[in-house]
Structure formats: structure tokens, C-alpha cells
Design a protein around this motif. Structure first.
Motif, PDB file in Angstrom:
ATOM      1  N   SER A 183       0.760  -1.270   0.122  1.00 52.79           N
ATOM      2  CA  SER A 183      -0.134   0.017   0.068  1.00 52.79           C
ATOM      3  C   SER A 183       0.912   1.033  -0.001  1.00 52.79           C
ATOM      4  O   SER A 183       0.719   2.186  -0.744  1.00 52.79           O
ATOM      5  N   HIS A 184       1.799   1.294   1.040  1.00 54.94           N
ATOM      6  CA  HIS A 184       2.781   2.473   0.952  1.00 54.94           C
ATOM      7  C   HIS A 184       3.521   2.747  -0.464  1.00 54.94           C
ATOM      8  O   HIS A 184       3.468   3.912  -0.716  1.00 54.94           O
ATOM      9  N   LEU A 202      10.548  13.714  -4.699  1.00 49.98           N
ATOM     10  CA  LEU A 202       9.759  13.922  -3.575  1.00 49.98           C
ATOM     11  C   LEU A 202      10.209  13.241  -1.985  1.00 49.98           C
ATOM     12  O   LEU A 202      10.647  12.171  -1.981  1.00 49.98           O
ATOM     13  N   ASN A 203       9.765  14.167  -1.078  1.00 42.28           N
ATOM     14  CA  ASN A 203       9.782  13.420   0.373  1.00 42.28           C
ATOM     15  C   ASN A 203       8.455  13.205   0.804  1.00 42.28           C
ATOM     16  O   ASN A 203       7.665  14.486   0.743  1.00 42.28           O
ATOM     17  N   GLN A 204       7.947  12.129   1.291  1.00 46.49           N
ATOM     18  CA  GLN A 204       6.437  11.796   1.323  1.00 46.49           C
ATOM     19  C   GLN A 204       6.468  11.404   2.727  1.00 46.49           C
ATOM     20  O   GLN A 204       7.288  10.474   3.158  1.00 46.49           O
ATOM     21  N   ILE A 205       5.103  11.686   3.506  1.00 43.60           N
ATOM     22  CA  ILE A 205       4.648  10.957   4.593  1.00 43.60           C
ATOM     23  C   ILE A 205       3.385  10.127   4.110  1.00 43.60           C
ATOM     24  O   ILE A 205       2.538  10.807   3.683  1.00 43.60           O
ATOM     25  N   VAL A 206       3.385   8.768   4.186  1.00 47.09           N
ATOM     26  CA  VAL A 206       2.043   8.142   3.903  1.00 47.09           C
ATOM     27  C   VAL A 206       1.536   7.534   5.232  1.00 47.09           C
ATOM     28  O   VAL A 206       2.181   7.050   5.925  1.00 47.09           O
ATOM     29  N   LEU A 207       0.049   7.783   5.322  1.00 47.42           N
ATOM     30  CA  LEU A 207      -0.697   7.529   6.457  1.00 47.42           C
ATOM     31  C   LEU A 207      -1.570   6.454   6.055  1.00 47.42           C
ATOM     32  O   LEU A 207      -2.542   6.647   5.571  1.00 47.42           O
ATOM     33  N   HIS A 208      -1.301   5.187   6.297  1.00 46.05           N
ATOM     34  CA  HIS A 208      -2.245   4.176   6.125  1.00 46.05           C
ATOM     35  C   HIS A 208      -3.031   3.800   7.417  1.00 46.05           C
ATOM     36  O   HIS A 208      -2.607   3.081   8.102  1.00 46.05           O
ATOM     37  N   LEU A 209      -4.223   4.330   7.380  1.00 46.72           N
ATOM     38  CA  LEU A 209      -5.187   4.127   8.513  1.00 46.72           C
ATOM     39  C   LEU A 209      -6.190   3.394   8.245  1.00 46.72           C
ATOM     40  O   LEU A 209      -7.170   3.778   7.597  1.00 46.72           O
ATOM     41  N   GLY A 210      -6.169   2.114   8.627  1.00 48.74           N
ATOM     42  CA  GLY A 210      -7.391   1.310   8.497  1.00 48.74           C
ATOM     43  C   GLY A 210      -7.425   0.484   9.983  1.00 48.74           C
ATOM     44  O   GLY A 210      -7.109   1.252  11.098  1.00 48.74           O
ATOM     45  N   ASN A 211      -8.091  -0.560   9.975  1.00 47.39           N
ATOM     46  CA  ASN A 211      -8.322  -1.246  11.289  1.00 47.39           C
ATOM     47  C   ASN A 211      -6.893  -1.525  11.799  1.00 47.39           C
ATOM     48  O   ASN A 211      -6.711  -1.567  12.980  1.00 47.39           O
ATOM     49  N   GLY A 212      -6.002  -2.122  10.664  1.00 51.54           N
ATOM     50  CA  GLY A 212      -4.500  -1.895  10.980  1.00 51.54           C
ATOM     51  C   GLY A 212      -3.882  -0.690  10.759  1.00 51.54           C
ATOM     52  O   GLY A 212      -4.457  -0.037   9.432  1.00 51.54           O
ATOM     53  N   ALA A 213      -2.941  -0.012  11.367  1.00 53.36           N
ATOM     54  CA  ALA A 213      -2.253   1.282  10.777  1.00 53.36           C
ATOM     55  C   ALA A 213      -1.181   1.191  10.844  1.00 53.36           C
ATOM     56  O   ALA A 213      -0.435   0.831  11.902  1.00 53.36           O
ATOM     57  N   SER A 214      -0.386   2.335  10.193  1.00 52.14           N
ATOM     58  CA  SER A 214       0.930   2.523   9.890  1.00 52.14           C
ATOM     59  C   SER A 214       1.331   3.788   9.133  1.00 52.14           C
ATOM     60  O   SER A 214       0.454   4.111   8.210  1.00 52.14           O
ATOM     61  N   ALA A 215       2.487   4.334   9.246  1.00 53.82           N
ATOM     62  CA  ALA A 215       3.067   5.373   8.697  1.00 53.82           C
ATOM     63  C   ALA A 215       4.254   5.180   8.101  1.00 53.82           C
ATOM     64  O   ALA A 215       4.945   4.176   8.591  1.00 53.82           O
TER      65      ALA A 215
END
Length: 402
Positions: A183-184, A202-215
Motif C-alpha cells: 500500500s505505501h 519527493l519527500n513523502q509521509i504516507v498514513l495508511h489508516l485502517g483497522n491496522g494502521a501504519s505510517a
């Protein structure tokens, strides 16, 4: 028919999610869910276009579940034996030290996946069961494992190393592996595509926010840090998982509460996080409780946002310059309140959310920061199935060294 479709399988402990994907066009030709495998009454929901077919009845195991799915494909005019399936792509949660790229599955690879089960005991046995079932039912179609940890395999040593005895860590493969990598990688690639830029810029922050979550922190297209670690338990507060805690809590509960290892593990993975604090793990329910003035729900929301902001701040410092922040997955894509709270008060860092853009309902990738904002804030729907399908077909067509 040219073999250009990919069957993507995400096998859980008592469920199988699947899609038949056109990797070139990007569309799901069909999709479905097998639920309650091994229970007295299972359930299959199979969708083709606007048509949905359902079955109920006992589903003994994963092979039986997939067998019924194959029957449903045939009944709805898509016999998988002749539908042009060029590969089966399997989501595999943990690749350990061994797997850092999509991999053609043979007996040796399957044996190694079985061996890695202790690194993700909630996921790996089910992943292996799905592979075994698909190999039995489609023996002549190449099977490809796509690992959740692969995108984070090249983390810098300082980011992947835990400060424990080095010999113990080496002997037992203890390091930060990271998860949700598919996903990231997909989402950060989409952001670059939307901006018309090379990911290297690019410098990116990705926030994968579901029932499981990670940045994740991504510099120049490569992950330099992520919140999940040896297992998917570390990091952000999640639906049922605690995320970061003092590691001494584990031993403390064993001593003072007489909880054994499995009980503590179950507590932290299945009965903590938003559920442990509020009694619910669905953010829609949590939001309703907050609006009703439920004190526990409000605390759960505040704890969730506090942890999320801590990591956003850490990654801003780590990257030095942030070009984009992107929300994805179920909560990230659909909860405007979470997005606004996560970035509130950061205007001094060039980060803000436009209220109208943020609150607008949409299922497409979009910008939610104000026009000309120094840091562009995105909402980008993730599509792990498409990413897996493309990776699988690419490997099958070019199985040599990448």
C-alpha cells in the motif's frame, strides 16, 4: 484468450478476499469474500459487475472455499480455466530477511513461508493455506508471493535496528521489517504520478489508516522509516492493536496478573487499541459515541490522534523537508475528522487542511490542502490488489533478475 488477468488472493485465518484483476486497465473484473471458514455456516459473496451472488453453508477449509469460488466464477460466465489467468498473486504478510521482492512460488519458497510463521502467527499460516489451495486448484498457473514487508526491506540500518543484544537479534531475525508495504509503495507512486514528478524528487509521509494502521517516511521513492516493526503490532494505535507500549508491560502482566504469553499476546493484538479503550473498533461507531458525549470514546480518539501526530512530527524531522502527506485506507480515505485532527495547528510548518475540500465526499484521489499550500495534503485510495496483480504479471513475464 491472452493470459493477461491475475487472480489476487488475500487469505486470512477464516476468510479469503479475492479479485480477478486486469493489471493493464486497472479494473477488477470480479471480486468477492469467503467468510467463516471452518465454522458451522460459512458465507461467500461473489460480485461481477452489478451482479452479486451469495452462498451459505459449511466451508471446511481454504481449499473448499476456493473450490466454491471457482464454481461461482464458472456459474457467472468466467471459468478460470479458460478466462486468461496469467498468474495468481498472493498477499503474504511477512517476508523475513529472505524475501525482498515478488517471488515465484515453488516448494522451497512455500516451505520458507511456513518457517516464517512465528514472525506473524496471526497471518502467515493463513497465507500459506491460501497458496496451497490455489496451487492445487490451478496447478498450471504461476503463483507469485507479494510480501507486505518488501518495500521496507532496505530501511537504513539505524531505522531497522533494535537496541538489543546484537547476537540475539542476528540469531532470531529481530529487526524492524514494516508492513502494509504494498500500500505505501502504491500510494506514494500514485502521488508522484498525480503531481507529474519523478518519485526521486519527493519527500513523502504516507498514513495508511485502517483497522491496522501504519505510517511511513519516504525519501526519493525509498522508505527510510515506518511505524510497524518485527510484527504488525508496533507503532500507531489501531482498531484492536495497542501499537507502541512499554515492553516491560508484557512481563509485568505475566507476574502480577498471572497471564501467560498467549494471553498477553491476545490482549495486545485483539483486545487493545480503539476497541480496548472504547469497546468498539469501527471508527464510524467511535465517531457516533464521541458525538453522544461518551467519555471513553473521546479518550480513545484523543489517544489515537496523539500517537499519529507524534509520528508525523518525527517523520517531518527525519525527512527534513516534506512535500506531501497522504491519507489512505479505510479510515484515512473516509474520516474527515481524523484527517483534520491529525494535522491541526501545523500551519507554521506549511501544513494545513482546507475544510471544504476535506469534508467533500469522494472516492477518487484528491488534494485536501489549500491552493498553493507549501505541503500538499492528499487523500489517495489504496489499491493493494492492483499493485499485487501488476507485480505478479510483471514477474511472470520477466522472471529473470530485476
Amino acid at each position: 484468450m491472452t493470459a493477461t488477468l491475475v487472480l489476487v488472493i488475500n487469505s486470512g485465518s477464516s476468510s479469503i478476499k479475492y479479485q480477478l484483476v486486469d493489471p493493464v486497465g486497472g479494473d477488477a473484473v470480479a471480486s468477492g469474500l469467503v467468510e467463516r471458514i471452518g465454522e458451522p455456516e460459512g458465507h461467500i459473496r461473489h460480485k461481477v459487475g452489478e451482479r452479486t451472488v451469495e452462498r451459505r453453508g459449511r466451508i471446511a477449509d481454504h481449499t473448499e472455499g476456493l473450490r466454491q469460488v471457482f464454481d461461482l466464477f464458472a456459474e457467472t460466465g468466467q471459468d478460470l480455466a479458460s478466462a486468461g489467468v496469467g498468474a495468481v498473486g498472493h498477499r503474504v504478510v511477512h517476508g523475513g530477511e529472505e524475501f525482498n521482492a515478488p517471488t515465484l512460488i515453488d516448494d522451497d519458497v512455500l516451505a520458507e513461508i511456513h518457517r516464517l510463521r512465528e514472525l506473524a502467527p496471526l497471518h502467515m499460516p493463513a497465507n500459506a493455506a491460501g497458496i496451497e489451495s490455489a496451487r492445487e486448484l490451478l496447478p498450471d498457473v504461476p503463483q507469485v508471493a507479494v510480501f507486505d514487508t518488501a518495500f521496507f526491506n532496505g530501511l537504513p540500518a539505524a531505522a531497522r535496528t533494535y537496541a538489543i543484544d546484537a547476537k540475539v537479534a542476528r540469531e532470531h531475525g529481530i529487526r524492524r521489517y514494516g508492513f502494509h508495504g504494498t500500500s505505501h509503495e502504491f500510494v506514494s507512486g500514485r502521488v508522484a504520478e498525480i503531481l507529474g514528478k519523478d518519485p526521486a524528487e519527493l519527500n513523502q509521509i504516507v498514513l495508511h489508516l485502517g483497522n491496522g494502521a501504519s505510517a511511513s517516511a519516504i525519501r526519493g521513492g525509498r522508505a527510510v522509516d515506518t511505524t510497524m516493526g518485527l510484527t504488525p503490532l508496533e507503532g500507531l494505535v489501531m482498531g484492536t492493536r495497542s501499537g507502541d507500549i512499554d515492553p516491560a508491560i508484557f512481563g509485568y502482566l505475566q507476574r502480577v496478573a498471572s497471564m501467560d504469553t498467549d494471553s498477553v499476546d491476545d490482549l495486545l493484538n485483539r483486545n487493545s487499541g480503539i476497541k480496548g479503550l472504547s469497546g468498539v473498533n469501527d471508527f464510524r461507531e467511535l465517531g457516533e459515541l464521541v458525538e453522544l458525549g461518551d467519555v471513553a470514546a473521546k479518550l480513545a480518539f484523543d489517544v489515537y490522534i496523539h500517537r499519529l501526530r507524534r509520528y508525523i512530527g518525527a517523520y517531518m524531522v527525519e525527512l527534513g523537508r516534506v512535500d506531501t502527506i497522504t491519507f489512505t485506507a479505510g479510515v484515512g480515505e473516509n474520516d474527515a475528522v481524523v484527517r483534520a485532527a491529525a494535522l491541526a495547528g501545523l500551519e507554521g510548518y506549511g501544513i494545513s487542511v482546507d475544510e471544504a475540500r476535506n469534508n467533500a465526499k469522494s472516492k477518487v484521489a484528491r488534494v485536501i490542502s489549500p491552493v498553493a499550500s507549501p505541503v500538499i495534503v492528499f487523500v489517495v485510495p489504496t489499491n493493494e490488489e492492483l499493485a499485487i496483480a501488476r507485480a505478479a504479471l510483471r514477474l511472470v513475464r520477466n522472471p529473470g533478475p530485476s
